[in-house]
Design an enzyme around this catalytic site. Structure first.
Site, PDB file in Angstrom:
ATOM      1  N   ARG A  51      31.886  34.415  47.094  1.00  0.00           N
ATOM      2  CA  ARG A  51      33.298  34.028  47.116  1.00  0.00           C
ATOM      3  C   ARG A  51      33.411  32.612  46.584  1.00  0.00           C
ATOM      4  O   ARG A  51      32.421  31.930  46.342  1.00  0.00           O
ATOM      5  CB  ARG A  51      33.923  34.193  48.507  1.00  0.00           C
ATOM      6  CG  ARG A  51      33.062  34.067  49.701  1.00  0.00           C
ATOM      7  CD  ARG A  51      32.598  32.677  49.986  1.00  0.00           C
ATOM      8  NE  ARG A  51      33.701  31.725  49.940  1.00  0.00           N
ATOM      9  CZ  ARG A  51      33.544  30.462  49.609  1.00  0.00           C
ATOM     10  NH1 ARG A  51      32.349  29.994  49.280  1.00  0.00           N
ATOM     11  NH2 ARG A  51      34.563  29.632  49.598  1.00  0.00           N
ATOM     12  N   GLY A  52      34.672  32.193  46.380  1.00  0.00           N
ATOM     13  CA  GLY A  52      34.936  30.957  45.667  1.00  0.00           C
ATOM     14  C   GLY A  52      35.285  31.318  44.236  1.00  0.00           C
ATOM     15  O   GLY A  52      34.527  32.056  43.571  1.00  0.00           O
ATOM     16  N   ALA A  53      36.421  30.823  43.742  1.00  0.00           N
ATOM     17  CA  ALA A  53      36.928  31.281  42.444  1.00  0.00           C
ATOM     18  C   ALA A  53      35.903  31.165  41.309  1.00  0.00           C
ATOM     19  O   ALA A  53      35.683  32.134  40.569  1.00  0.00           O
ATOM     20  CB  ALA A  53      38.213  30.519  42.092  1.00  0.00           C
ATOM     21  N   ARG A  94      39.574  40.950  43.147  1.00  0.00           N
ATOM     22  CA  ARG A  94      40.229  39.854  43.855  1.00  0.00           C
ATOM     23  C   ARG A  94      41.387  39.345  42.996  1.00  0.00           C
ATOM     24  O   ARG A  94      41.156  38.641  42.006  1.00  0.00           O
ATOM     25  CB  ARG A  94      39.241  38.687  44.113  1.00  0.00           C
ATOM     26  CG  ARG A  94      38.072  38.989  45.034  1.00  0.00           C
ATOM     27  CD  ARG A  94      38.482  39.213  46.477  1.00  0.00           C
ATOM     28  NE  ARG A  94      39.214  38.109  47.062  1.00  0.00           N
ATOM     29  CZ  ARG A  94      38.640  37.023  47.587  1.00  0.00           C
ATOM     30  NH1 ARG A  94      37.340  36.879  47.578  1.00  0.00           N
ATOM     31  NH2 ARG A  94      39.388  36.087  48.131  1.00  0.00           N
ATOM     32  N   ASP A 240      42.434  28.363  43.902  1.00  0.00           N
ATOM     33  CA  ASP A 240      42.116  29.646  43.288  1.00  0.00           C
ATOM     34  C   ASP A 240      42.990  29.923  42.072  1.00  0.00           C
ATOM     35  O   ASP A 240      42.610  30.713  41.221  1.00  0.00           O
ATOM     36  CB  ASP A 240      42.281  30.763  44.313  1.00  0.00           C
ATOM     37  CG  ASP A 240      41.110  30.811  45.279  1.00  0.00           C
ATOM     38  OD1 ASP A 240      40.249  31.686  45.101  1.00  0.00           O
ATOM     39  OD2 ASP A 240      41.051  29.974  46.189  1.00  0.00           O
ATOM     40  N   ASN A 250      45.679  28.258  47.305  1.00  0.00           N
ATOM     41  CA  ASN A 250      44.373  28.036  47.919  1.00  0.00           C
ATOM     42  C   ASN A 250      44.348  28.754  49.257  1.00  0.00           C
ATOM     43  O   ASN A 250      45.343  29.366  49.675  1.00  0.00           O
ATOM     44  CB  ASN A 250      44.108  26.536  48.088  1.00  0.00           C
ATOM     45  CG  ASN A 250      42.658  26.240  48.427  1.00  0.00           C
ATOM     46  OD1 ASN A 250      41.745  26.730  47.764  1.00  0.00           O
ATOM     47  ND2 ASN A 250      42.431  25.448  49.463  1.00  0.00           N
ATOM     48  N   LYS A 251      43.248  28.706  49.941  1.00  0.00           N
ATOM     49  CA  LYS A 251      43.095  29.416  51.211  1.00  0.00           C
ATOM     50  C   LYS A 251      44.239  29.096  52.165  1.00  0.00           C
ATOM     51  O   LYS A 251      44.725  27.977  52.225  1.00  0.00           O
ATOM     52  CB  LYS A 251      41.752  29.039  51.845  1.00  0.00           C
ATOM     53  CG  LYS A 251      41.452  29.738  53.155  1.00  0.00           C
ATOM     54  CD  LYS A 251      41.388  31.247  53.010  1.00  0.00           C
ATOM     55  CE  LYS A 251      40.207  31.693  52.196  1.00  0.00           C
ATOM     56  NZ  LYS A 251      40.059  33.153  52.129  1.00  0.00           N
TER      57      LYS A 251
END
Length: 351
Positions: A51-53, A94, A240, A250-251
């Site tokens: 995970r993580g863009a 995603r 993201d 973002n999150k």
């Protein structure tokens, strides 16, 4: 004095497979798993093993390139048709992280200049490897630029995980902390736990400890109190997707921090590579927000913590409006308001 870092990494390419750090198991188990089929790549992305863009984009690129190398077709037309179907398949894993589609599009461009199936296979894999090397260089530049912004600040808050295990190395929002440790600059980092899947608690706290950074874990709901009582001097987060006017996805919980920063007069920075900008999204209303499984909120490690029949709303991201952002730290420098103009001038059309 330069110090040796032990910065963990998330991806390692081998001749016929990608080795990834399984982030589902952290922090209790450090496990690396092999990805060889496109179905394994898709599963790793959608289940947050990776995970993580930026890391998602790199994984998808390797997955598509490796799968393409296994095509048993005779004509280039057949090859491209199968490539397009698998590109669409991975792109759906995603929806919010724009780096995913950006990386897949970079691979697609390779096919514009090939004349045979064998050439396509070779060039696609080389393109994925090149993207990996580019990302590490970009993250280091973001870290250097971040250090210049935070040069007089020591107490910093972050949310989610925008670090080395979310990219090829160093990270985006966490890159200044890793590089600061390397250069002898000490930060005191307050890491929000980050709902819904506790990536701040499981990943950011673990990663910064590996690098020797002073990190303190807080729950998301402690942010305002911590800012006031601990003298937080800046907030830095990843992204993201960033729209053409600077609105940033973002999150979930990031926009809350930006609102608190305005109240407490604390600078709020976004750190992201140019590949995270989506100039086709005019503003935050154009950014798709992923909603995830209800069990990510109603259970912890399989243990039910909420009533069985309770309604659940589980957006994974929120959008921070550009007017609450002090600056956007990129590999090309720091962008300041007016963001629509600075983004167009410095980012323009991404290559």
């Amino acid at each position: 004095m330069t110090q040796t870092l032990t910065v963990p990494t998330s991806l390692e390419w081998h001749e016929d497979y990608l080795l990834i750090l399984n982030q589902q198991k952290l922090p209790n188990i450090v496990e690396y798993i092999k990805l060889t089929s496109i179905e394994e790549y898709y599963d790793a992305i959608i289940t947050l093993k990776v995970r993580g863009a930026p890391a998602i984009g790199l994984t998808a690129a390797y997955g598509l390139a490796q799968s393409a190398c296994q095509y048993e077709v005779k004509t280039l037309e057949e090859f491209i048709d199968l490539f397009q179907r698998e590109k669409k398949y991975l792109a759906a894993s995603r929806p919010t992280a724009v780096n995913l589609v950006w990386a897949l599009n970079r691979l697609e461009k390779v096919l514009e200049k090939v004349s045979s199936v064998n050439e396509a296979k070779t060039n696609l894999l080389h393109a994925a490897i090149q993207l990996h090397a580019e990302d590490e260089a970009v993250c280091r530049l973001i870290g250097e630029n971040g250090l210049s912004v935070l040069k007089d600040k020591q107490i910093v808050m972050t949310i989610c995980n925008a670090g080395s295990i979310a990219t090829s190395k160093y990270g985006t929002a966490l890159a200044p902390f890793h590089l600061g440790r390397e250069k002898g600059k000490a930060f005191q980092v307050y890491a929000c736990e980050t709902r819904p899947v506790l990536q701040g608690a499981r990943l950011t706290a673990w990663e910064l400890q590996q690098s020797g950074v002073d990190v303190t874990l807080i729950t998301d709901s402690m942010a305002a109190h911590t800012m006031k009582e601990k003298g937080v001097e800046a907030v830095i987060v990843g992204a993201d997707r960033i729209s053409a006017n600077g609105d940033t996805a973002n999150k979930i919980g990031t926009s809350m921090l930006s609102i608190l920063c305005k109240h407490f007069n604390i600078p709020f920075y976004v750190a992201a590579p140019s590949s995270t900008f989506d100039l086709s999204s005019l503003d935050g209303n154009d950014i798709p927000i992923e909603e995830r499984n209800r069990e990510e909120i109603t259970t912890i490690d399989g243990t039910v913590i909420a009533p069985e029949n309770v309604h659940v709303y589980n957006p994974a991201f929120d959008v921070t409006p550009h007017e609450l952002i002090t600056g956007i730290i990129t590999e090309k420098g720091i962008l300041y308001p007016r963001f629509e103009e600075s983004i167009q001038q410095n980012i323009g059309i991404k290559q």
